[in-house]
Design a protein around this motif. Structure first.
Motif, PDB file in Angstrom:
ATOM      1  N   THR A 163       0.891  -1.358   0.040  1.00  0.00           N
ATOM      2  CA  THR A 163      -0.026  -0.035   0.021  1.00  0.00           C
ATOM      3  C   THR A 163       0.870   1.464   0.123  1.00  0.00           C
ATOM      4  O   THR A 163       2.137   1.178   0.353  1.00  0.00           O
ATOM      5  CB  THR A 163      -1.056   0.142   1.241  1.00  0.00           C
ATOM      6  N   GLY A 164       0.233   2.415  -0.492  1.00  0.00           N
ATOM      7  CA  GLY A 164       0.759   3.666  -0.560  1.00  0.00           C
ATOM      8  C   GLY A 164      -0.149   4.673  -0.576  1.00  0.00           C
ATOM      9  O   GLY A 164      -1.343   4.349  -1.023  1.00  0.00           O
TER      10      GLY A 164
ATOM     11  N   LEU B 138      -4.927   5.777  -2.766  1.00  0.00           N
ATOM     12  CA  LEU B 138      -4.543   4.655  -2.592  1.00  0.00           C
ATOM     13  C   LEU B 138      -3.725   4.125  -3.676  1.00  0.00           C
ATOM     14  O   LEU B 138      -4.462   4.044  -4.822  1.00  0.00           O
ATOM     15  CB  LEU B 138      -5.542   3.700  -1.971  1.00  0.00           C
ATOM     16  N   GLN B 139      -2.579   3.774  -3.513  1.00  0.00           N
ATOM     17  CA  GLN B 139      -1.579   3.258  -4.601  1.00  0.00           C
ATOM     18  C   GLN B 139      -1.286   1.784  -3.931  1.00  0.00           C
ATOM     19  O   GLN B 139      -0.975   1.500  -3.141  1.00  0.00           O
ATOM     20  CB  GLN B 139      -0.482   4.101  -4.646  1.00  0.00           C
ATOM     21  N   LEU B 140      -1.696   0.901  -4.914  1.00  0.00           N
ATOM     22  CA  LEU B 140      -1.399  -0.505  -4.643  1.00  0.00           C
ATOM     23  C   LEU B 140      -0.296  -1.160  -5.400  1.00  0.00           C
ATOM     24  O   LEU B 140      -0.471  -1.142  -6.980  1.00  0.00           O
ATOM     25  CB  LEU B 140      -2.703  -1.577  -4.786  1.00  0.00           C
TER      26      LEU B 140
ATOM     27  N   CYS C 189      -5.395   3.219   3.277  1.00  0.00           N
ATOM     28  CA  CYS C 189      -4.244   2.325   3.368  1.00  0.00           C
ATOM     29  C   CYS C 189      -4.580   1.385   4.312  1.00  0.00           C
ATOM     30  O   CYS C 189      -4.234   0.090   4.392  1.00  0.00           O
ATOM     31  CB  CYS C 189      -3.073   3.303   3.251  1.00  0.00           C
ATOM     32  N   GLN C 190      -4.603   1.760   5.622  1.00  0.00           N
ATOM     33  CA  GLN C 190      -4.767   0.954   6.792  1.00  0.00           C
ATOM     34  C   GLN C 190      -5.712  -0.051   6.658  1.00  0.00           C
ATOM     35  O   GLN C 190      -5.620  -1.057   6.975  1.00  0.00           O
ATOM     36  CB  GLN C 190      -4.906   1.703   8.236  1.00  0.00           C
TER      37      GLN C 190
ATOM     38  N   ARG D 243       1.089  -4.795   3.319  1.00  0.00           N
ATOM     39  CA  ARG D 243       1.733  -3.749   3.908  1.00  0.00           C
ATOM     40  C   ARG D 243       2.172  -2.687   3.150  1.00  0.00           C
ATOM     41  O   ARG D 243       2.239  -2.760   1.989  1.00  0.00           O
ATOM     42  CB  ARG D 243       2.868  -4.514   4.963  1.00  0.00           C
ATOM     43  N   PRO D 244       2.696  -1.562   4.000  1.00  0.00           N
ATOM     44  CA  PRO D 244       3.061  -0.306   3.169  1.00  0.00           C
ATOM     45  C   PRO D 244       4.403  -0.792   2.326  1.00  0.00           C
ATOM     46  O   PRO D 244       5.186  -1.752   2.882  1.00  0.00           O
ATOM     47  CB  PRO D 244       3.552   0.519   4.305  1.00  0.00           C
ATOM     48  N   HIS D 245       4.583  -0.246   1.247  1.00  0.00           N
ATOM     49  CA  HIS D 245       5.679  -0.536   0.509  1.00  0.00           C
ATOM     50  C   HIS D 245       7.054   0.270   1.027  1.00  0.00           C
ATOM     51  O   HIS D 245       6.805   1.322   1.419  1.00  0.00           O
ATOM     52  CB  HIS D 245       5.504  -0.052  -1.044  1.00  0.00           C
ATOM     53  N   PRO D 246       8.072  -0.347   1.157  1.00  0.00           N
ATOM     54  CA  PRO D 246       9.178   0.051   1.831  1.00  0.00           C
ATOM     55  C   PRO D 246       9.866   1.349   0.846  1.00  0.00           C
ATOM     56  O   PRO D 246      10.745   2.041   1.433  1.00  0.00           O
ATOM     57  CB  PRO D 246      10.189  -1.116   1.813  1.00  0.00           C
TER      58      PRO D 246
END
Length: 209
Positions: free
Chosen positions: A127-128, A172-174, A135-136, A150-153
């Motif tokens: 997610t981002g 939201l960016q997936l 996102c959450q 999970r969030p993208h690093p």
């Protein structure tokens, strides 16, 4: 295994080491031949828009998933690479993607969801984006349903210049791994992904960012 997949994708021209060839859509459209790309969209008057701005053969699997998520209820947009090879040349990063139809559709939306392809192991939906609550919630519903999220690093998807954040309440960016997007044996995971995203967006309680 991942190295072999990466090598194959580079040979096909779907990923590469260097940065984007074009910094905006106008430059791309002026140089690329007819038939190199296509734009498909449906404005259904929904406050939610689902986009695959690196669709077709640029980041394979994203256009079909975006279309399935949009269904007949949400707005849909896809910029697709249609070349036989080197479709990564058509990649314009999210903060520079300024194709006019996409911008107009995003600006009319409350929330924009963009689907991207990323490298990585397993079936993961990273997610981002600036709508932190969405996102959450997305991570929670997907993890509970058996799809890792999970969030993208690296690809955080922050900032107004990112097309996913041009809606009224951020977006939201997936980022989806190759196995989740493309593996025939992951079809159940894709079905869950589509179903859970649709239900979460239908809820509407997360649109205020």
């Amino acid at each position: 295994m991942l190295e072999h997949v990466t090598t194959w994708l580079r040979r096909k021209g779907w990923i590469r080491h260097r940065g984007d060839r074009y910094s905006n859509f106008s430059a791309l459209a002026c140089e690329q031949p007819n038939g190199a790309f296509s734009i498909t969209y449906a404005d259904r008057g929904s406050p939610i828009t689902i986009m695959a701005i690196h669709g077709g053969k640029i980041e394979p699997g994203t256009s079909s998933l975006a279309k399935r998520i949009a269904g007949k209820r949400f707005n849909y947009y896809s910029f697709s690479g249609d070349k036989k090879r080197h479709n990564w040349d058509l990649h314009i990063t999210s903060t520079a993607f300024d194709e006019p139809v996409a911008l107009a559709l995003a600006d009319r939306s409350a929330v924009v969801v963009t689907l991207h392809g990323c490298m990585g192991r397993g079936t993961v939906a990273y997610t981002g984006g600036d709508n932190v609550e969405l996102c959450q919630q997305m991570e929670n519903v997907l993890n509970c349903a058996g799809v890792k999220s999970r969030p993208h690093p690296i690809f955080h998807g922050h900032g107004r210049n990112n097309i996913c954040n041009r809606g009224q309440h951020g977006g939201l960016q997936l980022e989806l791994t190759p196995r989740l997007r493309l593996c025939p044996y992951a079809w159940r995971k894709r079905r869950i992904l589509v179903d859970r995203i649709q239900k979460l967006l239908d809820d509407g309680a997360n649109l205020n960012g």
